[in-house]
Design an enzyme around this catalytic site. Structure first.
Site, PDB file in Angstrom:
ATOM      1  N   GLY A   1     -37.348  -4.026 -14.690  1.00 26.20           N
ATOM      2  CA  GLY A   1     -36.725  -2.771 -14.298  1.00 26.20           C
ATOM      3  C   GLY A   1     -37.347  -1.556 -14.966  1.00 26.20           C
ATOM      4  O   GLY A   1     -37.691  -1.580 -16.142  1.00 26.20           O
TER       5      GLY A   1
ATOM      6  N   VAL B   1     -35.998  -5.065 -19.106  1.00 23.49           N
ATOM      7  CA  VAL B   1     -36.569  -3.720 -19.218  1.00 23.49           C
ATOM      8  C   VAL B   1     -38.091  -3.792 -19.213  1.00 23.49           C
ATOM      9  O   VAL B   1     -38.691  -4.524 -19.981  1.00 23.49           O
ATOM     10  CB  VAL B   1     -36.098  -3.036 -20.524  1.00 23.49           C
ATOM     11  CG1 VAL B   1     -36.575  -1.604 -20.569  1.00 23.49           C
ATOM     12  CG2 VAL B   1     -34.588  -3.114 -20.652  1.00 23.49           C
ATOM     13  N   CYS B   2     -38.715  -2.978 -18.361  1.00 27.16           N
ATOM     14  CA  CYS B   2     -40.163  -3.085 -18.169  1.00 27.16           C
ATOM     15  C   CYS B   2     -40.971  -2.755 -19.417  1.00 27.16           C
ATOM     16  O   CYS B   2     -41.911  -3.451 -19.747  1.00 27.16           O
ATOM     17  CB  CYS B   2     -40.614  -2.166 -17.041  1.00 27.16           C
ATOM     18  SG  CYS B   2     -42.404  -2.083 -16.877  1.00 27.16           S
ATOM     19  N   PHE B   3     -40.612  -1.685 -20.127  1.00 24.10           N
ATOM     20  CA  PHE B   3     -41.458  -1.231 -21.231  1.00 24.10           C
ATOM     21  C   PHE B   3     -41.256  -2.063 -22.494  1.00 24.10           C
ATOM     22  O   PHE B   3     -41.707  -1.711 -23.565  1.00 24.10           O
ATOM     23  CB  PHE B   3     -41.201   0.256 -21.523  1.00 24.10           C
ATOM     24  CG  PHE B   3     -41.978   1.175 -20.639  1.00 24.10           C
ATOM     25  CD1 PHE B   3     -43.085   1.849 -21.116  1.00 24.10           C
ATOM     26  CD2 PHE B   3     -41.620   1.358 -19.312  1.00 24.10           C
ATOM     27  CE1 PHE B   3     -43.823   2.696 -20.302  1.00 24.10           C
ATOM     28  CE2 PHE B   3     -42.347   2.199 -18.489  1.00 24.10           C
ATOM     29  CZ  PHE B   3     -43.453   2.875 -18.985  1.00 24.10           C
ATOM     30  N   ASP B   4     -40.564  -3.176 -22.349  1.00 22.48           N
ATOM     31  CA  ASP B   4     -40.220  -4.054 -23.474  1.00 22.48           C
ATOM     32  C   ASP B   4     -41.448  -4.524 -24.263  1.00 22.48           C
ATOM     33  O   ASP B   4     -41.389  -4.715 -25.460  1.00 22.48           O
ATOM     34  CB  ASP B   4     -39.467  -5.254 -22.884  1.00 22.48           C
ATOM     35  CG  ASP B   4     -38.800  -6.086 -23.943  1.00 22.48           C
ATOM     36  OD1 ASP B   4     -39.247  -7.214 -24.125  1.00 22.48           O
ATOM     37  OD2 ASP B   4     -37.864  -5.608 -24.585  1.00 22.48           O
TER      38      ASP B   4
END
Length: 278
Positions: free
Chosen positions: A82, A149-152
């Site tokens: 996401g 979460v994408c930027f994880d």
């Protein structure tokens, strides 16, 4: 011989469904040889959460909060996790798989395309470089994300500054065409972002949130200057021209193309069947 000419589209602020539909149409037109390779920049009419093609909404996303905040919501045709699109420039690159400069493997094509991003960040005066997983454990972590979460965490050849991820990208290959799109954030509001995702409990959520800050960063956190979207557009125009060694030629959609995008947006990307598919 002059440089190869690629189309350049700056769509400005559009609806979530339109943004995803235009990327898909550009892929289709590229496949049908109706357009040359294309670089597109765009923004979002409202803050929007996009989810990856394979992501399970009911498992990862707190739709009550998304709806309460009146955020946009749409599923991408690319994989990944996401992303909250807000205070950012979004880019897409559409190019045929058989283009002479495109490597056959996904990770190497990622590297070639992302050179445009790397040079864009350098045009802003940021010391950006590629993240390459160094160990087997790091490579395994890419397959097992800790959250939705994408930027994880950085993945192969994503761009980092001072060890932190600064651009999140995803790629798909369909109909002989590569579509890579991604997010170049000016600012990230961690509270807004993490409220949109589901966690086992508040403690886990807070732990993930604090870990995030050490792994991801937005442009305006890295510099005393406050950049604008307009400055980003100029820098990444330069970056993609230099990084891909091409000339970008501005392009406007025809009425017929616009109608095709609007139809796809309505029939597919505004539909619950697509956005909430299992």
């Amino acid at each position: 011989m002059g440089k190869e000419k690629w189309c350049y589209i700056n769509s400005g602020q559009c609806s979530p469904a339109f943004n995803m539909a235009l990327d898909e149409c550009l892929l289709n037109w590229q496949s049908e040889k109706k357009m040359p390779p294309t670089i597109r920049f765009y923004e979002w009419e409202v803050p929007t959460l996009t989810v990856g093609y394979f992501q399970r909404v009911e498992k990862d996303i707190n739709m009550d909060v998304v709806n309460e905040k009146k955020y946009g919501f749409v599923r991408r045709q690319t994989g990944g996790r996401g992303v909250l699109h807000d205070k950012e420039l979004t880019y897409s690159v559409i190019v045929s798989e058989d283009h002479p400069n495109m490597p056959k493997t996904v990770t190497e094509a990622y590297r070639v395309i992302s050179q445009g991003l790397l040079d864009g960040f350098k045009a802003l005066g940021l010391e950006a470089y590629y993240a390459v997983p160094k160990t087997e454990a790091d490579r395994e972590n890419l397959k097992n994300p800790r959250s939705g979460v994408c930027f994880d965490a950085p993945s192969w050849y994503e761009i980092v500054v001072e060890g932190r991820k600064i651009a999140g990208s995803a790629q798909t290959r369909q109909k002989g065409v590569i579509l890579q799109h991604g997010s170049i954030p000016l600012e990230i509001d961690l509270d807004e972002l993490y409220d949109l995702f589901l966690f086992p409990n508040e403690r886990v959520k807070e732990r993930m949130k604090s870990m995030f800050s050490s792994k991801a960063v937005a442009i305006n956190e890295l510099t005393d200057r406050t950049f604008t979207i307009e400055q980003l557009i100029k820098a990444f125009e330069v970056g993609f021209e230099k990084g891909l060694d091409v000339e970008l030629v501005p392009y406007e959609l025809t009425e017929e193309q616009l109608h095709e995008v609007q139809t796809l947006a309505k029939e597919k990307y505004e539909s619950n069947e697509w956005n909430y598919k299992k």
